[in-house]
Design an enzyme around this catalytic site. Structure first.
Site, short mmCIF file in Angstrom:
data_model
loop_
_atom_site.label_atom_id
_atom_site.label_comp_id
_atom_site.label_asym_id
_atom_site.label_seq_id
_atom_site.Cartn_x
_atom_site.Cartn_y
_atom_site.Cartn_z
N ASP A 51 0.83 -1.21 0.00
CA ASP A 51 0.00 0.00 0.00
C ASP A 51 0.86 1.26 0.00
OD1 ASP A 51 -2.34 -1.47 0.04
OD2 ASP A 51 -2.53 -1.40 2.22
N TYR A 109 6.69 -9.97 6.40
CA TYR A 109 6.65 -8.54 6.68
C TYR A 109 7.20 -8.28 8.08
CZ TYR A 109 3.54 -7.40 2.73
OH TYR A 109 3.01 -7.20 1.48
#
Length: 241
Positions: A51, A109
């Site tokens: 994002d 992540y």
């Protein structure tokens, strides 16, 4: 022929990875650089779709090109052309059927929380100076491991067939002035990591308890989970094939 590109980027000034009509993205900037050098239309397919504001280390993308070039020299030429916040690590020839997104078995992540004022981490961490119980946050992270429906942590109105993900690792650790959350899974939903972190922060701050976390997971309702954390603390840190 098909090639894999391994690269890093600081996503702070971009509208995410994926091309869009109303904003500059990592994909659009990189494709323009490739096309300038290779003088052909190039389409990059990434291992993940970060994002706006999210960073990446060891991101992987593939592209097809029928001409000849030296992989090392192309990487050098691209790095001289790309902006300072995008860097190519490596370009390598792969099998024609290899796919950067669909062949990735695991993705990982990290989320960085700054616990003390530190000028060197301020742009790449979310600052939280109030007390957090890392022990209870790790107990909460353990509840995420396995194959579950993670709709409670997904952005709404996303184009997915299901909300099931299998999480292999999820844990917190302290490094220097930071708390870092590491999570590895077969796939991630849109906004999933930032929503999970926000919920675990609520747990660590005592705003919810472990029973509440179970209810949040089972509810399949995004409104029940914590607030999404600031994008600048999130890093894609690799894919396994």
């Amino acid at each position: 022929m098909r090639y894999f590109v391994i690269f890093d980027y600081d996503g702070g000034q971009y509208c995410g990875w994926q091309k869009q009509p109303n904003g500059e993205t990592i994909q659009s900037v990189m494709e323009k650089a490739f096309e300038t050098i290779l003088r052909d239309e190039i389409s990059l397919t990434g291992a993940g779709r970060t994002d706006a504001g999210v960073h990446a280390k060891n991101m992987v993308a593939h592209f097809d090109f029928d001409g000849d070039f030296d992989c090392e020299q192309l990487a050098k030429r691209l790095n001289s052309l790309l902006p300072k916040d995008i860097a190519i690590r490596e370009i390598k020839h792969v099998d024609s059927e290899a796919h950067a997104r669909f062949d990735a078995k695991k993705r990982k992540y990290e989320y960085h929380i700054l616990r003390k004022k530190n000028p060197f981490y301020r742009d790449y961490s979310c600052a939280i100076y109030y007390p957090l119980d890392i022990e209870i946050m790790n107990k909460g992270a353990e509840k995420l491991i396995g194959r579950k429906d993670f709709q409670s942590f997904s952005k709404v109105h996303t184009d997915v067939n299901n909300y099931y993900c299998e999480i292999y690792k999820a844990f917190w650790e302290e490094r220097d002035d930071q708390m870092i959350f590491t999570i590895e899974a077969n796939r991630f939903l849109r906004g999933m990591v930032r929503a999970i972190v926000g919920t675990l922060v609520d747990l660590g701050a005592g705003r919810i308890n472990l029973e509440d976390l179970d209810k949040i997971i089972d509810s399949h309702d995004r409104c029940s989970a914590g607030q999404a954390m600031d994008a600048k603390g999130l890093f894609f840190v690799g894919a396994k094939y």
